[in-house]
Design a protein around this motif. Structure first.
Motif, PDB file in Angstrom:
ATOM      1  N   ALA A 121       0.811  -1.181  -0.004  1.00  0.00           N
ATOM      2  CA  ALA A 121      -0.659   0.018  -0.127  1.00  0.00           C
ATOM      3  C   ALA A 121       1.212   1.273   0.352  1.00  0.00           C
ATOM      4  O   ALA A 121       0.067   2.594  -0.725  1.00  0.00           O
ATOM      5  CB  ALA A 121      -0.494   0.194   1.923  1.00  0.00           C
ATOM      6  N   THR A 122       2.133   1.506   0.308  1.00  0.00           N
ATOM      7  CA  THR A 122       3.179   2.324   0.348  1.00  0.00           C
ATOM      8  C   THR A 122       3.821   2.657  -0.527  1.00  0.00           C
ATOM      9  O   THR A 122       4.899   3.022  -0.529  1.00  0.00           O
ATOM     10  CB  THR A 122       3.908   2.430   2.150  1.00  0.00           C
ATOM     11  N   GLY A 123       3.813   1.129  -1.367  1.00  0.00           N
ATOM     12  CA  GLY A 123       4.379   1.376  -2.342  1.00  0.00           C
ATOM     13  C   GLY A 123       5.955  -0.185  -2.517  1.00  0.00           C
ATOM     14  O   GLY A 123       6.965   0.461  -3.008  1.00  0.00           O
ATOM     15  N   ASP A 124       6.007  -0.651  -1.101  1.00  0.00           N
ATOM     16  CA  ASP A 124       7.577  -1.501  -1.547  1.00  0.00           C
ATOM     17  C   ASP A 124       6.666  -2.445  -0.782  1.00  0.00           C
ATOM     18  O   ASP A 124       5.574  -3.287  -0.450  1.00  0.00           O
ATOM     19  CB  ASP A 124       8.242  -1.047   0.652  1.00  0.00           C
ATOM     20  N   PHE A 125       7.564  -3.508  -2.202  1.00  0.00           N
ATOM     21  CA  PHE A 125       6.675  -5.087  -2.074  1.00  0.00           C
ATOM     22  C   PHE A 125       7.500  -6.026  -2.360  1.00  0.00           C
ATOM     23  O   PHE A 125       7.827  -7.409  -1.738  1.00  0.00           O
ATOM     24  CB  PHE A 125       6.918  -5.296  -3.726  1.00  0.00           C
ATOM     25  N   GLY A 126       8.467  -5.006  -0.585  1.00  0.00           N
ATOM     26  CA  GLY A 126       9.360  -6.211   0.106  1.00  0.00           C
ATOM     27  C   GLY A 126      11.345  -6.406  -0.709  1.00  0.00           C
ATOM     28  O   GLY A 126      11.253  -6.023  -1.307  1.00  0.00           O
ATOM     29  N   ALA A 127      11.242  -7.481   0.116  1.00  0.00           N
ATOM     30  CA  ALA A 127      12.668  -8.126  -0.066  1.00  0.00           C
ATOM     31  C   ALA A 127      12.499  -9.720  -0.162  1.00  0.00           C
ATOM     32  O   ALA A 127      11.560 -10.023   0.095  1.00  0.00           O
ATOM     33  CB  ALA A 127      13.553  -7.884   0.967  1.00  0.00           C
ATOM     34  N   THR A 128      13.480  -9.653  -1.731  1.00  0.00           N
ATOM     35  CA  THR A 128      13.314 -11.567  -1.393  1.00  0.00           C
ATOM     36  C   THR A 128      14.609 -12.566  -0.480  1.00  0.00           C
ATOM     37  O   THR A 128      14.976 -11.960   0.220  1.00  0.00           O
ATOM     38  CB  THR A 128      13.925 -11.471  -3.311  1.00  0.00           C
ATOM     39  N   ALA A 129      13.636 -13.373  -0.914  1.00  0.00           N
ATOM     40  CA  ALA A 129      14.811 -14.433   0.450  1.00  0.00           C
ATOM     41  C   ALA A 129      16.163 -14.323   0.459  1.00  0.00           C
ATOM     42  O   ALA A 129      16.760 -14.087   1.490  1.00  0.00           O
ATOM     43  CB  ALA A 129      14.296 -15.884   0.067  1.00  0.00           C
ATOM     44  N   ASN A 130      16.833 -13.795  -0.408  1.00  0.00           N
ATOM     45  CA  ASN A 130      18.331 -13.089  -0.398  1.00  0.00           C
ATOM     46  C   ASN A 130      18.610 -11.917  -0.367  1.00  0.00           C
ATOM     47  O   ASN A 130      19.918 -11.451  -0.235  1.00  0.00           O
ATOM     48  CB  ASN A 130      19.222 -13.556  -1.972  1.00  0.00           C
ATOM     49  N   GLY A 131      17.871 -11.093   0.432  1.00  0.00           N
ATOM     50  CA  GLY A 131      17.991  -9.870   0.401  1.00  0.00           C
ATOM     51  C   GLY A 131      18.070  -8.463  -0.372  1.00  0.00           C
ATOM     52  O   GLY A 131      18.151  -7.470  -0.100  1.00  0.00           O
ATOM     53  N   ARG A 132      17.751  -9.238  -1.695  1.00  0.00           N
ATOM     54  CA  ARG A 132      16.756  -7.760  -2.921  1.00  0.00           C
ATOM     55  C   ARG A 132      15.795  -7.436  -2.777  1.00  0.00           C
ATOM     56  O   ARG A 132      14.989  -7.864  -2.321  1.00  0.00           O
ATOM     57  CB  ARG A 132      17.188  -9.019  -3.987  1.00  0.00           C
ATOM     58  N   SER A 133      16.000  -5.919  -3.010  1.00  0.00           N
ATOM     59  CA  SER A 133      14.414  -5.574  -3.303  1.00  0.00           C
ATOM     60  C   SER A 133      13.848  -5.799  -4.225  1.00  0.00           C
ATOM     61  O   SER A 133      14.462  -6.083  -5.441  1.00  0.00           O
ATOM     62  CB  SER A 133      14.814  -3.873  -3.497  1.00  0.00           C
ATOM     63  N   VAL A 134      12.608  -6.026  -3.701  1.00  0.00           N
ATOM     64  CA  VAL A 134      11.658  -6.693  -4.639  1.00  0.00           C
ATOM     65  C   VAL A 134      11.670  -5.282  -6.119  1.00  0.00           C
ATOM     66  O   VAL A 134      11.178  -5.510  -7.378  1.00  0.00           O
ATOM     67  CB  VAL A 134      11.029  -7.446  -4.804  1.00  0.00           C
ATOM     68  N   ASN A 135      11.195  -4.358  -5.839  1.00  0.00           N
ATOM     69  CA  ASN A 135      10.783  -3.216  -6.218  1.00  0.00           C
ATOM     70  C   ASN A 135      12.043  -3.375  -6.429  1.00  0.00           C
ATOM     71  O   ASN A 135      12.253  -2.699  -8.640  1.00  0.00           O
ATOM     72  CB  ASN A 135      11.022  -1.935  -5.991  1.00  0.00           C
ATOM     73  N   GLU A 136      13.456  -3.222  -7.020  1.00  0.00           N
ATOM     74  CA  GLU A 136      14.563  -3.615  -8.188  1.00  0.00           C
ATOM     75  C   GLU A 136      14.273  -4.478  -9.202  1.00  0.00           C
ATOM     76  O   GLU A 136      14.425  -4.451 -10.481  1.00  0.00           O
ATOM     77  CB  GLU A 136      15.770  -3.450  -7.309  1.00  0.00           C
ATOM     78  N   LEU A 137      14.332  -5.531  -8.407  1.00  0.00           N
ATOM     79  CA  LEU A 137      13.852  -6.276  -9.548  1.00  0.00           C
ATOM     80  C   LEU A 137      12.641  -5.945 -11.050  1.00  0.00           C
ATOM     81  O   LEU A 137      12.572  -5.959 -11.672  1.00  0.00           O
ATOM     82  CB  LEU A 137      13.345  -7.881  -8.732  1.00  0.00           C
ATOM     83  N   LEU A 138      11.831  -5.747  -9.971  1.00  0.00           N
ATOM     84  CA  LEU A 138      10.226  -5.553 -11.137  1.00  0.00           C
ATOM     85  C   LEU A 138      11.181  -4.029 -11.976  1.00  0.00           C
ATOM     86  O   LEU A 138       9.912  -4.570 -12.839  1.00  0.00           O
ATOM     87  CB  LEU A 138       9.188  -5.372 -10.115  1.00  0.00           C
TER      88      LEU A 138
END
Length: 335
Positions: A78-95
């Motif tokens: 809801a705030t634009g943060d999709f969380g992090a992967t199991a390896n600690g990478r930002s999901v936003n960056e992956l998207l």
């Protein structure tokens, strides 16, 4: 001041779609939780001991109840943060890395679909007994019936393995995009051909229905040019159906990208989703689903707006025609 009916209808539409999206994401979380293994095991490998696994699960929050994990994740979304992967990478960056590649692939496939299906559908409706119409009838049936993975395999067998004309896999350069334009040809065709066949049939049917309207018959009797009749009288009436079909096509292209990107090793959202499932990474799978669903919802909203505008414009035009006919004016004055 009381809100208009249009605003109330839009608000109701938005609330229903939002509830549907949250339900879909909850189902994704539940489905990923039912798969054997988890993100901790995928991240640490088979040799990890029980203590390492327990520590990793605690770090990832996998030891908490599923509803709690989902609520924490959806609150961040809801705030634009999709969380992090199991390896600690930002999901936003992956998207942000994967989405442009999928938009490129889907955008080309959609543009090709609109151009070819609209041209073929209009010709098919104008000359239903012509040679091209006799070819389109079976050809569109075949491409619509074939799943994307079967069509992609056939394209690879013919144009990559048998002839060697086009590459079967995608190699990316330093920018993250395909190294050459010919690597896009087969993935685009695998996505676009079924949608071209489907939309050509929808457009042909919508135009054929519109051509039976009384005002179209009057225009023909007035001796108007067939091209003008198609563009000014038949196509606008069929536009709501065509717009809805193209809106559905965008959703189908995004869904088909999962299979096509995996087969051609294409670096997009589909490949990201496939990787997240194999790694049991729930946050990535849910994030890709959320982005895809939001895009589809936005497209459907635009489609509904186009349909409403088209219906209102068509009704207004019909009223003008009837009024002028009562005043004794000739058809050529308003056709």
């Amino acid at each position: 001041m009381r809100p208009s009916n249009g605003i109330i209808a839009f608000a109701g539409f938005a609330v229903r779609r939002l509830a549907l999206l949250v339900t879909l994401l909850a189902l994704v979380f539940a489905a990923m939780n039912l798969l054997p293994g988890d993100a901790a095991r995928a991240a640490l490998g088979r040799d990890a001991g029980p203590e390492q696994l327990a520590a990793k699960r605690h770090e990832l929050g996998l030891d908490r109840a599923l509803p709690v994990r989902f609520w924490e994740w959806i609150s961040g979304v809801a705030t634009g943060d999709f969380g992090a992967t199991a390896n600690g990478r930002s999901v936003n960056e992956l998207l942000a890395t994967a989405a442009p590649a999928t938009l490129l692939l889907g955008g080309i496939a959609f543009a090709l679909t609109v151009l070819i299906s609209l041209s073929a559908g209009m010709y098919w409706a104008a000359k239903p007994s012509g040679l091209l119409a006799r070819i389109l009838q079976p050809a569109t049936t075949v491409v619509v019936a074939l799943p994307e993975f079967v069509l992609a395999a056939l394209l690879i067998a013919i144009f990559a393995l048998a002839t060697g004309w086009l590459p079967a896999v995608t190699v990316v350069d330093s920018s993250g995009y395909p190294a050459s334009a010919d690597m896009l040809v087969l993935p685009v065709l695998a996505l676009a051909l079924p949608q071209i066949g489907w939309n050509a049939r929808v457009i042909r049917g919508a135009l054929a229905d519109s051509a039976r309207a009384p005002h179209v018959e009057h225009a023909r009797l007035a001796g108007l040019d067939p091209a003008r009749i198609m563009l000014r009288h038949i196509l606008p009436t069929a536009l709501p159906t065509i717009a809805a079909s193209f809106a559905t096509t965008i959703g189908m292209l995004l869904g088909g990208a999962l299979v096509v990107e995996t087969l051609f090793n294409y670096p997009g959202l589909g490949a990201l989703l496939a990787g997240s499932v194999s790694q049991r990474d729930t946050t990535v799978a849910a994030a890709v689903t959320a982005v895809t669903a939001i895009v589809i919802m936005a497209v459907l909203l635009v489609s509904d707006a186009v349909r409403a505008w088209s219906v209102r414009g068509t009704g207004a035009g019909t009223d003008r025609v009837r009024s002028r006919r009562r005043n004794g004016q000739r058809i050529e004055d308003f056709a």
